[in-house]
Design a protein around this motif. Structure first.
Motif, short mmCIF file in Angstrom:
data_model
loop_
_atom_site.label_atom_id
_atom_site.label_comp_id
_atom_site.label_asym_id
_atom_site.label_seq_id
_atom_site.Cartn_x
_atom_site.Cartn_y
_atom_site.Cartn_z
N ASP A 104 0.11 4.21 -2.58
CA ASP A 104 -0.19 5.53 -2.01
C ASP A 104 0.73 6.59 -2.61
O ASP A 104 0.30 7.73 -2.87
CB ASP A 104 -0.03 5.51 -0.48
CG ASP A 104 -1.13 4.71 0.20
OD1 ASP A 104 -2.14 4.42 -0.46
OD2 ASP A 104 -0.95 4.35 1.39
N TYR A 105 2.00 6.24 -2.80
CA TYR A 105 2.94 7.20 -3.41
C TYR A 105 2.49 7.57 -4.82
O TYR A 105 2.52 8.74 -5.22
CB TYR A 105 4.35 6.59 -3.45
CG TYR A 105 5.37 7.51 -4.11
CD1 TYR A 105 6.11 8.41 -3.36
CD2 TYR A 105 5.58 7.47 -5.48
CE1 TYR A 105 7.03 9.26 -3.95
CE2 TYR A 105 6.50 8.32 -6.10
CZ TYR A 105 7.23 9.22 -5.33
OH TYR A 105 8.13 10.07 -5.93
N GLN A 130 9.56 0.36 4.75
CA GLN A 130 8.48 1.21 4.27
C GLN A 130 8.44 1.33 2.75
O GLN A 130 7.78 2.20 2.21
CB GLN A 130 8.60 2.62 4.89
CG GLN A 130 8.53 2.64 6.41
CD GLN A 130 7.21 2.10 6.92
OE1 GLN A 130 6.16 2.46 6.40
NE2 GLN A 130 7.26 1.27 7.94
N SER A 140 0.83 -1.22 0.00
CA SER A 140 0.00 0.00 0.00
C SER A 140 0.86 1.26 0.00
O SER A 140 0.45 2.29 -0.55
CB SER A 140 -0.93 0.00 1.21
OG SER A 140 -0.19 -0.09 2.42
N SER A 141 2.05 1.20 0.60
CA SER A 141 2.92 2.39 0.63
C SER A 141 3.33 2.81 -0.78
O SER A 141 3.51 4.00 -1.06
CB SER A 141 4.16 2.11 1.48
OG SER A 141 4.83 0.95 1.04
N LYS A 194 10.72 2.36 0.51
CA LYS A 194 11.13 3.72 0.14
C LYS A 194 11.45 3.83 -1.35
O LYS A 194 11.90 2.87 -1.96
CB LYS A 194 12.35 4.14 0.97
CG LYS A 194 12.05 4.31 2.45
CD LYS A 194 13.28 4.80 3.20
CE LYS A 194 13.00 5.00 4.68
NZ LYS A 194 14.19 5.44 5.43
N THR A 246 5.05 -5.98 6.93
CA THR A 246 6.02 -5.50 5.93
C THR A 246 6.29 -6.55 4.86
O THR A 246 7.00 -6.27 3.89
CB THR A 246 7.36 -5.12 6.59
OG1 THR A 246 7.96 -6.28 7.17
CG2 THR A 246 7.15 -4.07 7.66
#
Length: 554
Positions: free
Chosen positions: A100-101, A149, A96-97, A151, A273
């Motif tokens: 979302d980005y 996360q 989802s991270s 990144k 994660t």
């Protein structure tokens, strides 16, 4: 007539555009058109996948592969050098991270490609292409890490890219007009609501004037006064709950979550994660895992758990591809053929532990640790590896047992020691005589490989012997630290029929021990190194063949 002419011109223009676009895309080719070097590299690195087709783009060959439900592409040069591999990941299974980005930085864009990318000297990462949902739009290229996360690692937007998060003048004016219209509607609704309320209040007042008056109510009887001491007790009783509530209101100190580590000191990662595609892959292998902990080691997810009461470790790539499963087995798992070998050669042996390895390439193994009769008191362990049919692969004598005669605890983790023993030296290690520049060159190319066995051959070269997920590998360096050869062990049953027929005819008293696919880098020569053993004397002999299966001098 004019309409027909316009239609013909439009059709010609479409054909020209289509041809020019097809020129920049890969072309489909037959497998017979793929160079042998390319096919060999693919077989060595991805022997467990199914090749569904080949494409060619310039001098790059692209293999379309499939492993179960996972599809991917492997990119290789015409000389057989691996470039990169892409494993497709459905958009719905991205963390989802990451999505979302994309929503925040590329509003109204679509994800046209999402996958996991593997490249030389780079950690496995997510690779995305996002673009506007219009014909001819060029995509932005994004990469994200597969851990923590997720990144952002890199972002490359096409030339002339207009950031969708920056509002342009015309859009600003439109937004202002919309906001003004919304505010006017809000004010109008407020005025209407106020008028309706005033009318309702006026009607209520008129109704009150016209209604008959209610009789006067009797004055309320004052309550009897309580004794002073009763009031004091009541106040005291009231105060106690307040004090109690005040004490309970103090926040309790939360205990920190316990840190879970494996035998090598790797710290467990949080379950949220782990990519969904990896969790789904585990669910296919273990229905109800108990005491589950996740670890990320060398970009491979390892799920350690109890499966039907047995300690288990499941290895899964970030693309959700299952690699292998290790399971600690009871003594009953030692098959009849294995037990026969132990009884014949080690009478009086005592069982210590066993680990079963199930692999994606079907090259399953079983490790059995036991005490020989003479070594039981000293607790010296002998280890034997068997294949899935129960045939002997290799033996590790007690001299090489990890920990020597140290007392083993009940918590001894056989899963971790399994691969340590797989990588143990069975002969004299020449590491002390290997030049530092040679070791440094190997470490630079394989920074994550441990338990390397070094051998010095008769040509002033140094062999680094190690194990990977592909099996046993050898890198040969000269004294200057230059890589001159690479070897990858193959499965005996995969040796070409031409070579097997030659061995049966010319070496009747011998049996095949092992063979390697060898690549000599200086002259780009590829060959097979075949090691055979005399059945009577157990003497070994080394033979060389070209890729066509003909004997050669090497």
């Amino acid at each position: 007539m004019k309409n027909k002419l316009l239609f013909a011109l439009l059709l010609s223009a479409i054909q020209i555009v289509t041809i020019s676009q097809n020129a920049i895309f890969a072309q489909k080719i037959k497998s017979s058109e793929v160079p042998s070097d390319v096919v060999q590299t693919l077989d060595e690195q991805y022997s467990y996948v199914k090749v569904t087709g080949w494409m060619k783009e310039g001098n790059t060959y692209i293999a379309n592969i499939k492993d179960g439900s996972t599809t991917g592409k492997v990119y290789l040069t015409s000389s057989g050098e691996w470039i990169r591999t892409l494993f497709m990941v459905p958009v719905g299974e991205l963390p989802s991270s990451i999505t979302d980005y994309v929503k925040e930085n590329y509003p109204d864009f679509i994800i046209v490609l999402s996958c996991l990318e593997e490249k030389e000297d780079e950690s496995t990462h997510y690779y995305l292409e996002v673009k506007e949902d219009v014909v001819g739009a060029k995509p932005s290229l994004l990469t994200f890490s597969t851990t923590g996360q997720n990144k952002l690692i890199s972002r490359k937007d096409p030339e002339g890219f207009q950031d969708p998060t920056v509002k342009h003048p015309d859009k600003i004016e439109q937004a202002k007009a919309a906001a003004a219209e919304k505010q006017a509607a809000k004010e109008e609704a407020a005025k209407r609501e106020a008028a309706e309320k005033a009318a309702a209040d006026k009607a209520a007042k008129e109704a009150a004037k016209n209604s008959p008056k209610a009789p006067a109510s009797k004055p309320a009887t004052p309550p009897a006064a309580k004794p002073a001491n009763a009031t004091a007790k009541a106040n005291a009783n009231t105060a106690k709950p307040a004090q109690t509530a005040q004490k309970e209101a103090k926040p309790k100190k939360e205990k920190p979550e316990p840190v879970v580590k494996d035998e090598h000191g790797n710290i467990a990662i949080k379950a949220n994660t782990v990519p969904d595609v990896v969790s789904k892959a585990l669910a296919k292998k273990v229905l109800h895992p108990a005491e589950l902990n996740w670890f990320l080691v060398d970009s491979v997810y390892i799920a350690r758990c109890l499966n039907q009461g047995k300690k288990t470790a499941v290895y899964i790539t970030p693309a959700g591809v299952w690699e292998k499963t290790l399971t600690i087995m009871p003594e009953e798992s030692v098959s009849g053929l294995m037990a026969k070998h132990l009884n014949d050669f080690y009478p009086g042996w005592r069982f210590k532990s066993a680990v079963k390895e199930q692999r994606a390439d079907k090259d399953d193994k079983m490790m059995v640790e036991f005490y020989e009769k003479a070594n039981y008191k000293a607790k010296l362990v002998t280890t034997i590896f068997f294949d899935k049919a129960g045939k002997l692969i290799r033996t590790i004598d007690p001299d090489y047992e990890l920990g020597g005669s140290k007392k083993e605890s009940a918590e001894d983790d056989a899963l971790n020691k399994y691969y340590e023993k797989m990588n143990m030296d069975l002969g004299n290690d020449d590491a002390a005589s290997v030049p530092e520049n040679v070791k440094a060159a190997f470490k630079l190319k394989y920074p994550k490989v441990n338990n390397v066995e070094w051998k010095e051959d008769g040509y002033m070269n140094y062999q680094a012997i190690f194990f990977t997920t592909r099996g046993k590998e050898v890198c040969v360096y000269n004294s200057y630290g230059e890589l001159v050869e690479t070897w990858v062990m193959g499965k005996n049953e995969s040796l070409s029929a031409t070579i097997q027929d030659y061995l049966k005819k010319e070496y009747k008293g011998y049996k095949l021990k092992e063979y390697y696919s060898v690549k000599r880098l200086a002259d780009k020569l590829n060959a097979y190194k075949v090691i055979i053993v005399d059945k009577k004397t157990q003497d070994e002999q080394e033979l060389w063949f070209n890729l066509s299966g003909k004997p050669i001098e090497y």
